[in-house]
Design an enzyme around this catalytic site. Structure first.
Site, PDB file in Angstrom:
ATOM      1  N   ASP A   1       0.836  -1.203   0.000  1.00  0.00           N
ATOM      2  CA  ASP A   1       0.000   0.000   0.000  1.00  0.00           C
ATOM      3  C   ASP A   1       0.875   1.260   0.000  1.00  0.00           C
ATOM      4  O   ASP A   1       0.579   2.243  -0.669  1.00  0.00           O
ATOM      5  CB  ASP A   1      -0.884   0.057   1.264  1.00  0.00           C
TER       6      ASP A   1
ATOM      7  N   GLU B   1      -6.356 -11.397  -4.076  1.00  0.00           N
ATOM      8  CA  GLU B   1      -6.007 -12.429  -3.090  1.00  0.00           C
ATOM      9  C   GLU B   1      -6.970 -13.611  -3.065  1.00  0.00           C
ATOM     10  O   GLU B   1      -6.734 -14.581  -2.345  1.00  0.00           O
ATOM     11  CB  GLU B   1      -5.930 -11.797  -1.698  1.00  0.00           C
TER      12      GLU B   1
END
Ligand code: IFM
Length: 720
Positions: free
Chosen positions: A324, A465
């Site tokens: 991030d 994911e």
């Protein structure tokens, strides 16, 4: 309505938790949740200091929640006055996000007397270890109340406890206050929390309409703070007591003015101004709110720290730093405060040894950065990151072992930093070594397929994911190629000039790295222009998001993993191939961007707050302005609205969302303004929403600082 303010009157348990995030205050050294003064651990109060972690037994390692020095609770006839009291009349709390000031006004009815508490607090942006609180009590009738003021050591913990109290003492100079000398349990790290109040009794008698004002100064110190000397460390309690006494001497007004001045300075380059009609004003508010959050958690007060995925708002996600930071948060700081952006790189340099340990543990060479990184770079990500809602058993997840794209995000970030700032010093100071070690890991991770005469990358997880252990994730392969190309480029430059020890260690890998660069399989667009997210992606069940959602037996069920409802379908969690197309848009023609956007968008759950901005930027690039505006709302409202995902399986994942906040800046500057750097020059290809007249922002490129003004008709660059 103040354009720099949000307010809320919610008192439900859910509102209290949400407001803890929404009305968070921070100064980069520490962060304090937006809970009221009398809140205790049942309201998830939080005081998190960046970079301080602890582990209790074999539970998850997480940030230490420090004792709360701003606790004040009133009582009437022995009954505490709280947001849950029957006597509560009204409550409103606010955050002024220009200056990071939390305030509240709450009224109780105490046997016919109307009692009002108004308070204000801030975490000083000029004195990083200091917190200040001003608490005003007024009653319309004479009244006597009980009052407890203390450093509340009963803290909320997800996986604690994390500290022991070694000593309690007075602050000295006859002042009313205390110092708590504490130590974390795992690393035995000393820290101190001190408070001084100018009101010293446990009862308070008010005359009708005569307010009582209490001012509290608090200080938090660890032995790792910048102003402590590693050679001859000053005991933390001494630091805390000196600082809190100094704060008290300086007084509320001076501290507040200095704090505001520091914020004014931050906004000089950190602000982005959006002009236009009502909708533009809303967009402006959401953006500034996002930038406020980024600024209040940007590492200050200690060197080489980064930004955790939930900022300093909670213990969620173990306070860990993810990709991030590099791909979503870094760009804002790169162009507005490159010295802070550089800290993120310093953090990765500092944690390189941990990354090397991880690579070795998995049998690879070089460095494999932690998927969830804490202070030493060892991976905090558990092999069981999700809990099955039905069996309550931990589920084996592969985020830690297989999200190898983390390395490339770090390399991409370093290269961006060097390209935009022209500062190559960071390369010599460890940046090159990071790039080479990341490259070595990839070299040892790629496999040669003799019958295809190409290299492939198997058994990975891309940004999406929900699909674990796939082969040839397009995003990952492309990022590996980028890493290897850069490593070769830097290594060759180095050997041509003066070889650094880092480049020396990479020399023997150059031929292999070059071969992989030539023969690495990068999934290319098919006849429809579509790029498969990974091998056989298009063979998976192609059904709608609604179908997948309708298969859930429990709303908290995890969608990914072996048995997840999305795992065997084409439904993905978040932008994946779209991230690749965004970062490497120049390598693909617009037909490919269009085709993949149209294909992947309806198949994306946007279940991660990282997704919207990536789609939003591609929407801008492909002229889908309406979509882009929707994605902008989504990314910029994650925290202001509080509408974010709170659960992953049975794990609470609430907190603030710095990646989405960085995504708000990227959407405005990269997306709507079409800002980019080509050959060291600023390029603008604006596509502003209809309601926006003008966007102005700062961009530092090389040694120059520009004020960039973008209108619907054109743009201007002025030196600042
Ligand atoms: O880094 C992200 C990941 O991409 C999706 N799950 C949450 C992480 C932290 O924000």
């Amino acid at each position: 309505m103040n354009p720099w303010e949000i307010e809320d009157s919610g008192i439900s348990e859910e509102s209290v938790i949400q407001n803890g995030n929404r009305m968070f205050c921070g100064n980069g050294f520490m962060g304090y949740r937006g809970t009221v003064d009398e809140a205790d651990k049942s309201s998830m109060t939080g005081l998190i200091v960046n970079g301080i972690y602890d582990r209790q037994g074999d539970k998850w390692r997480e940030p230490v929640n420090f004792p709360n020095p701003l606790f004040i609770q009133l009582s009437f006839e022995g009954q505490p006055l709280t947001l849950k009291s029957d006597s509560l009349n009204s409550h409103v709390q606010k955050l002024n996000f220009r200056y990071g000031i939390f305030s509240r006004k709450t009224l109780w009815n105490c046997n016919g007397a109307e009692l009002t508490v108004e308070s204000e607090r801030f975490l000083s942006m000029s004195e990083k270890n200091i917190l200040c609180l001003r608490y005003k009590i007024t009653s319309n009738k004479d009244i006597t109340l009980g009052i407890i003021q203390k450093i509340d050591e009963e803290v909320y913990d997800a996986n604690g406890p994390h500290f022991k109290i070694e000593k309690k003492s007075d602050v000295g100079e006859g002042k009313c206050g205390e110092i708590l000398m504490c130590r974390t349990l795992e690393k035995q790290l000393p820290f101190a929390v001190a408070r001084i109040s100018d009101f010293c009794s446990d009862t308070i008698t008010l005359k009708a309409a005569v307010p009582q004002i209490i001012t509290v100064y608090a200080a938090v110190f660890t032995n790792l703070d910048e102003n402590n000397s590693p050679m001859a460390p000053v005991p933390v309690e001494q630091f805390a007591s000196i600082s809190v006494l100094q704060a008290e001497k300086a007084g509320w007004e001076t501290l507040l003015q200095n704090h505001k001045k520091a914020w004014d300075k931050i906004w000089e380059d950190g602000d982005v101004v959006i002009e236009g009609d009502e909708e533009a004003r809303l967009a402006q508010k959401n953006l500034r709110y996002s930038l406020y959050h980024l600024q209040s958690i940007a590492p200050r007060g200690r060197k080489a720290l980064s930004i955790p995925a939930r900022g300093l708002s909670a213990q969620t996600y173990k306070g860990a730093v993810f990709w991030d930071t590099e791909l979503f948060i870094f760009p804002y700081f790169l162009y507005t405060q490159p010295e802070l952006a550089c800290e993120f790189i310093e953090y990765r340099i500092k944690t390189l040894e941990g990354a090397k340990r991880k690579a070795a543990a998995y049998g690879y060479e070089g460095a494999f950065y932690a998927w969830e990184s804490q202070e030493d770079g060892d991976d905090a990500c558990s092999d069981y990151n999700v809990t099955d809602v039905f069996t309550k058993r931990p589920v084996r997840t592969y985020f830690r072992d297989k999200q190898i794209h983390i390395n490339a995000a770090i390399v991409y970030c370093i290269c961006q930093y060097v390209e935009v700032t022209g500062d190559t010093l960071i390369l010599q100071e460890g940046g090159l070594e990071v790039i080479f070690e990341c490259a070595k890991f990839y070299i040892s991770r790629c496999i040669y397929m003799p019958l295809k005469d190409r290299y492939e990358v198997h058994d990975v997880i891309g940004p999406d994911e929900y699909h674990e252990r796939v082969n040839n994730n397009a995003y990952t392969n492309k990022m590996i190629l980028f890493t290897l190309q850069k490593a070769v480029e830097f290594a060759e430059q180095q050997t041509e000039t003066s070889p650094s020890p880092a480049s020396h260690s990479f020399t023997k890998y150059i031929p292999l790295a070059k071969d992989i660069c030539k023969k690495l399989y990068i999934p290319s667009p098919n006849a429809q222009g579509l790029i498969p997210q990974f091998d056989s992606y298009f063979d998976m069940e192609d059904c709608s998001l609604e179908t997948v959602r309708s298969r859930l037996l429990d709303p908290k069920e995890y969608w990914g993993g072996a048995n997840g409802v999305a795992s065997h379908t084409q439904i993905i969690k978040q932008a994946d191939t779209i991230v690749m197309l965004n970062l490497f848009d120049k390598d693909y023609d617009s037909a490919v961007l269009n085709a993949n956007y149209d294909y992947y968008n309806p198949r994306t759950e946007h279940g991660s707050s990282l997704s919207a901005c990536m789609y939003g930027m591609v929407a801008c690039k492909t002229g889908r302005l309406k979509d882009a505006e929707e994605f902008y709302k989504k990314t910029s409202c994650v925290d202001i609205s509080g509408n974010s995902k709170q659960w992953a399986g049975l794990i609470y994942i609430g907190g603030t969302h710095p990646a989405a906040q960085g995504g708000s800046w990227m959407m405005v500057v990269y997306g709507f303004c079409g800002f980019s750097i080509r050959e060291n020059k600023i390029q603008i290809k604006q596509n502003l929403p209809a309601a926006w007249k003008k966007v102005s922002f700062t961009a530092m490129v090389g040694k120059e600082k520009y004020q960039v003004n973008v209108t619907r008709e054109g743009y201007e660059l002025c030196r600042k």
